[in-house]
Design a protein around this motif. Sequence first.
Motif, PDB file in Angstrom:
ATOM      1  N   ALA A   1       0.831  -1.204   0.000  1.00 47.58           N
ATOM      2  CA  ALA A   1       0.000   0.000   0.000  1.00 47.58           C
ATOM      3  C   ALA A   1       0.864   1.252   0.000  1.00 47.58           C
ATOM      4  CB  ALA A   1      -0.940  -0.008   1.200  1.00 47.58           C
ATOM      5  N   ALA A   2       1.955   1.230   0.732  1.00 45.57           N
ATOM      6  CA  ALA A   2       2.865   2.383   0.796  1.00 45.57           C
ATOM      7  C   ALA A   2       3.455   2.685  -0.581  1.00 45.57           C
ATOM      8  CB  ALA A   2       3.971   2.127   1.811  1.00 45.57           C
ATOM      9  N   GLU A   3       3.741   1.655  -1.339  1.00 45.84           N
ATOM     10  CA  GLU A   3       4.284   1.840  -2.682  1.00 45.84           C
ATOM     11  C   GLU A   3       3.291   2.526  -3.621  1.00 45.84           C
ATOM     12  OE1 GLU A   3       5.540  -2.092  -3.779  1.00 45.84           O
ATOM     13  OE2 GLU A   3       7.348  -1.968  -2.545  1.00 45.84           O
ATOM     14  N   GLN A   4       2.015   2.511  -3.231  1.00 46.30           N
ATOM     15  CA  GLN A   4       0.974   3.197  -4.004  1.00 46.30           C
ATOM     16  C   GLN A   4       0.670   4.565  -3.390  1.00 46.30           C
ATOM     17  OE1 GLN A   4      -2.263   0.862  -5.780  1.00 46.30           O
ATOM     18  NE2 GLN A   4      -1.566  -0.815  -4.466  1.00 46.30           N
ATOM     19  N   ASN A   5       1.601   5.054  -2.608  1.00 48.55           N
ATOM     20  CA  ASN A   5       1.520   6.387  -1.996  1.00 48.55           C
ATOM     21  C   ASN A   5       0.390   6.553  -0.986  1.00 48.55           C
ATOM     22  OD1 ASN A   5       3.779   7.412  -3.419  1.00 48.55           O
ATOM     23  ND2 ASN A   5       2.491   7.613  -5.230  1.00 48.55           N
ATOM     24  N   ASP A   6       0.032   5.472  -0.312  1.00 51.77           N
ATOM     25  CA  ASP A   6      -0.965   5.557   0.750  1.00 51.77           C
ATOM     26  C   ASP A   6      -0.263   6.052   2.023  1.00 51.77           C
ATOM     27  OD1 ASP A   6      -3.865   4.398   1.638  1.00 51.77           O
ATOM     28  OD2 ASP A   6      -2.377   4.147   3.232  1.00 51.77           O
ATOM     29  N   ALA A   7      -0.583   7.285   2.428  1.00 52.73           N
ATOM     30  CA  ALA A   7       0.108   7.912   3.557  1.00 52.73           C
ATOM     31  C   ALA A   7      -0.090   7.139   4.854  1.00 52.73           C
ATOM     32  CB  ALA A   7      -0.368   9.353   3.717  1.00 52.73           C
ATOM     33  N   ASP A   8      -1.275   6.607   5.077  1.00 52.71           N
ATOM     34  CA  ASP A   8      -1.534   5.853   6.308  1.00 52.71           C
ATOM     35  C   ASP A   8      -0.670   4.592   6.345  1.00 52.71           C
ATOM     36  OD1 ASP A   8      -2.738   5.321   8.780  1.00 52.71           O
ATOM     37  OD2 ASP A   8      -4.416   4.257   7.867  1.00 52.71           O
ATOM     38  N   ALA A   9      -0.575   3.906   5.215  1.00 52.69           N
ATOM     39  CA  ALA A   9       0.259   2.701   5.152  1.00 52.69           C
ATOM     40  C   ALA A   9       1.729   3.062   5.317  1.00 52.69           C
ATOM     41  CB  ALA A   9       0.033   1.968   3.831  1.00 52.69           C
ATOM     42  N   GLN A  10       2.153   4.187   4.746  1.00 50.54           N
ATOM     43  CA  GLN A  10       3.534   4.627   4.912  1.00 50.54           C
ATOM     44  C   GLN A  10       3.838   4.879   6.382  1.00 50.54           C
ATOM     45  OE1 GLN A  10       3.402   7.958   2.231  1.00 50.54           O
ATOM     46  NE2 GLN A  10       4.070   6.743   0.477  1.00 50.54           N
ATOM     47  N   ASN A  11       2.888   5.487   7.078  1.00 56.57           N
ATOM     48  CA  ASN A  11       3.052   5.735   8.508  1.00 56.57           C
ATOM     49  C   ASN A  11       3.134   4.428   9.287  1.00 56.57           C
ATOM     50  OD1 ASN A  11       3.085   7.469  10.896  1.00 56.57           O
ATOM     51  ND2 ASN A  11       1.025   6.675  11.251  1.00 56.57           N
ATOM     52  N   LYS A  12       2.239   3.502   9.005  1.00 58.21           N
ATOM     53  CA  LYS A  12       2.228   2.214   9.705  1.00 58.21           C
ATOM     54  C   LYS A  12       3.516   1.430   9.429  1.00 58.21           C
ATOM     55  CE  LYS A  12      -2.812   1.890   9.640  1.00 58.21           C
ATOM     56  NZ  LYS A  12      -3.040   2.327  10.961  1.00 58.21           N
ATOM     57  N   LEU A  13       3.993   1.503   8.198  1.00 57.47           N
ATOM     58  CA  LEU A  13       5.236   0.832   7.840  1.00 57.47           C
ATOM     59  C   LEU A  13       6.407   1.456   8.600  1.00 57.47           C
ATOM     60  CD1 LEU A  13       6.610  -1.301   6.054  1.00 57.47           C
ATOM     61  CD2 LEU A  13       6.777   0.456   4.273  1.00 57.47           C
ATOM     62  N   GLY A  14       6.418   2.765   8.667  1.00 56.97           N
ATOM     63  CA  GLY A  14       7.465   3.451   9.422  1.00 56.97           C
ATOM     64  C   GLY A  14       7.471   3.056  10.883  1.00 56.97           C
ATOM     65  N   LEU A  15       6.293   2.912  11.455  1.00 54.25           N
ATOM     66  CA  LEU A  15       6.195   2.489  12.860  1.00 54.25           C
ATOM     67  C   LEU A  15       6.712   1.065  13.044  1.00 54.25           C
ATOM     68  CD1 LEU A  15       2.750   4.038  13.839  1.00 54.25           C
ATOM     69  CD2 LEU A  15       5.015   4.785  14.592  1.00 54.25           C
ATOM     70  N   CYS A  16       6.454   0.211  12.060  1.00 52.90           N
ATOM     71  CA  CYS A  16       6.976  -1.161  12.132  1.00 52.90           C
ATOM     72  C   CYS A  16       8.497  -1.136  12.190  1.00 52.90           C
ATOM     73  CB  CYS A  16       6.504  -1.975  10.931  1.00 52.90           C
ATOM     74  SG  CYS A  16       4.753  -2.399  10.956  1.00 52.90           S
ATOM     75  N   TYR A  17       9.115  -0.309  11.354  1.00 54.39           N
ATOM     76  CA  TYR A  17      10.571  -0.199  11.358  1.00 54.39           C
ATOM     77  C   TYR A  17      11.075   0.445  12.650  1.00 54.39           C
ATOM     78  CZ  TYR A  17      11.421  -1.857   6.645  1.00 54.39           C
ATOM     79  OH  TYR A  17      11.538  -2.634   5.530  1.00 54.39           O
ATOM     80  N   GLN A  18      10.366   1.441  13.116  1.00 58.38           N
ATOM     81  CA  GLN A  18      10.776   2.119  14.347  1.00 58.38           C
ATOM     82  C   GLN A  18      10.765   1.176  15.537  1.00 58.38           C
ATOM     83  OE1 GLN A  18       8.530   5.665  15.215  1.00 58.38           O
ATOM     84  NE2 GLN A  18       9.288   5.792  17.295  1.00 58.38           N
ATOM     85  N   GLU A  19       9.751   0.336  15.600  1.00 52.91           N
ATOM     86  CA  GLU A  19       9.583  -0.578  16.734  1.00 52.91           C
ATOM     87  C   GLU A  19      10.198  -1.960  16.502  1.00 52.91           C
ATOM     88  OE1 GLU A  19       8.334   0.470  19.612  1.00 52.91           O
ATOM     89  OE2 GLU A  19       8.065   2.452  18.722  1.00 52.91           O
ATOM     90  N   GLY A  20      10.568  -2.261  15.247  1.00 52.53           N
ATOM     91  CA  GLY A  20      11.102  -3.594  14.950  1.00 52.53           C
ATOM     92  C   GLY A  20      10.029  -4.654  14.939  1.00 52.53           C
ATOM     93  N   HIS A  21       8.847  -4.292  14.468  1.00 49.72           N
ATOM     94  CA  HIS A  21       7.722  -5.234  14.395  1.00 49.72           C
ATOM     95  C   HIS A  21       7.644  -5.833  13.002  1.00 49.72           C
ATOM     96  CE1 HIS A  21       5.580  -2.931  17.846  1.00 49.72           C
ATOM     97  NE2 HIS A  21       6.574  -3.683  18.286  1.00 49.72           N
ATOM     98  N   GLY A  22       8.087  -7.071  12.866  1.00 49.30           N
ATOM     99  CA  GLY A  22       8.030  -7.765  11.588  1.00 49.30           C
ATOM    100  C   GLY A  22       9.221  -7.491  10.696  1.00 49.30           C
ATOM    101  N   VAL A  23      10.074  -6.577  11.113  1.00 47.99           N
ATOM    102  CA  VAL A  23      11.287  -6.229  10.368  1.00 47.99           C
ATOM    103  C   VAL A  23      12.375  -5.891  11.389  1.00 47.99           C
ATOM    104  CG1 VAL A  23      10.162  -5.316   8.303  1.00 47.99           C
ATOM    105  CG2 VAL A  23      10.593  -3.821  10.219  1.00 47.99           C
ATOM    106  N   GLU A  24      13.604  -5.798  10.894  1.00 45.75           N
ATOM    107  CA  GLU A  24      14.678  -5.392  11.764  1.00 45.75           C
ATOM    108  C   GLU A  24      14.475  -3.925  12.134  1.00 45.75           C
ATOM    109  OE1 GLU A  24      19.499  -4.879  11.575  1.00 45.75           O
ATOM    110  OE2 GLU A  24      18.577  -6.495  10.410  1.00 45.75           O
ATOM    111  N   LYS A  25      14.643  -3.611  13.392  1.00 48.55           N
ATOM    112  CA  LYS A  25      14.458  -2.244  13.874  1.00 48.55           C
ATOM    113  C   LYS A  25      15.436  -1.327  13.153  1.00 48.55           C
ATOM    114  CE  LYS A  25      13.975   0.322  18.175  1.00 48.55           C
ATOM    115  NZ  LYS A  25      13.987   0.221  19.628  1.00 48.55           N
ATOM    116  N   ASP A  26      14.879  -0.212  12.633  1.00 52.76           N
ATOM    117  CA  ASP A  26      15.725   0.731  11.897  1.00 52.76           C
ATOM    118  C   ASP A  26      15.188   2.129  12.103  1.00 52.76           C
ATOM    119  OD1 ASP A  26      17.450   1.990  10.182  1.00 52.76           O
ATOM    120  OD2 ASP A  26      16.635   1.094   8.370  1.00 52.76           O
TER     121      ASP A  26
END
Length: 66
Positions: free
Chosen positions: A41-66
């Motif tokens: 969804a983020a790749e389709q410029n969905d701002a909400d999905a971009q935010n949620k993806l960023g939070l996943c990276y920030q918290e290390g949820h499902g991806v390596e924390k970055d």
Amino acid sequence: MAKKVAKLGDVDAQRHVGEYYREGRGVEKDLEKAVKWFQKAAEQNDADAQNKLGLCYQEGHGVEKD
């Protein structure tokens, strides 16, 4: 139903499927799958999905924390 529509490229459905996996709502909780759907969804410029993806990276949820 949402997953079927998400696979067809519907950005809202992709974000919702990500939320379902993140929360374990109607499916087994799977943070890696949540990230996958947020990314689509983020790749389709969905701002909400971009935010949620960023939070996943920030918290290390499902991806390596970055």
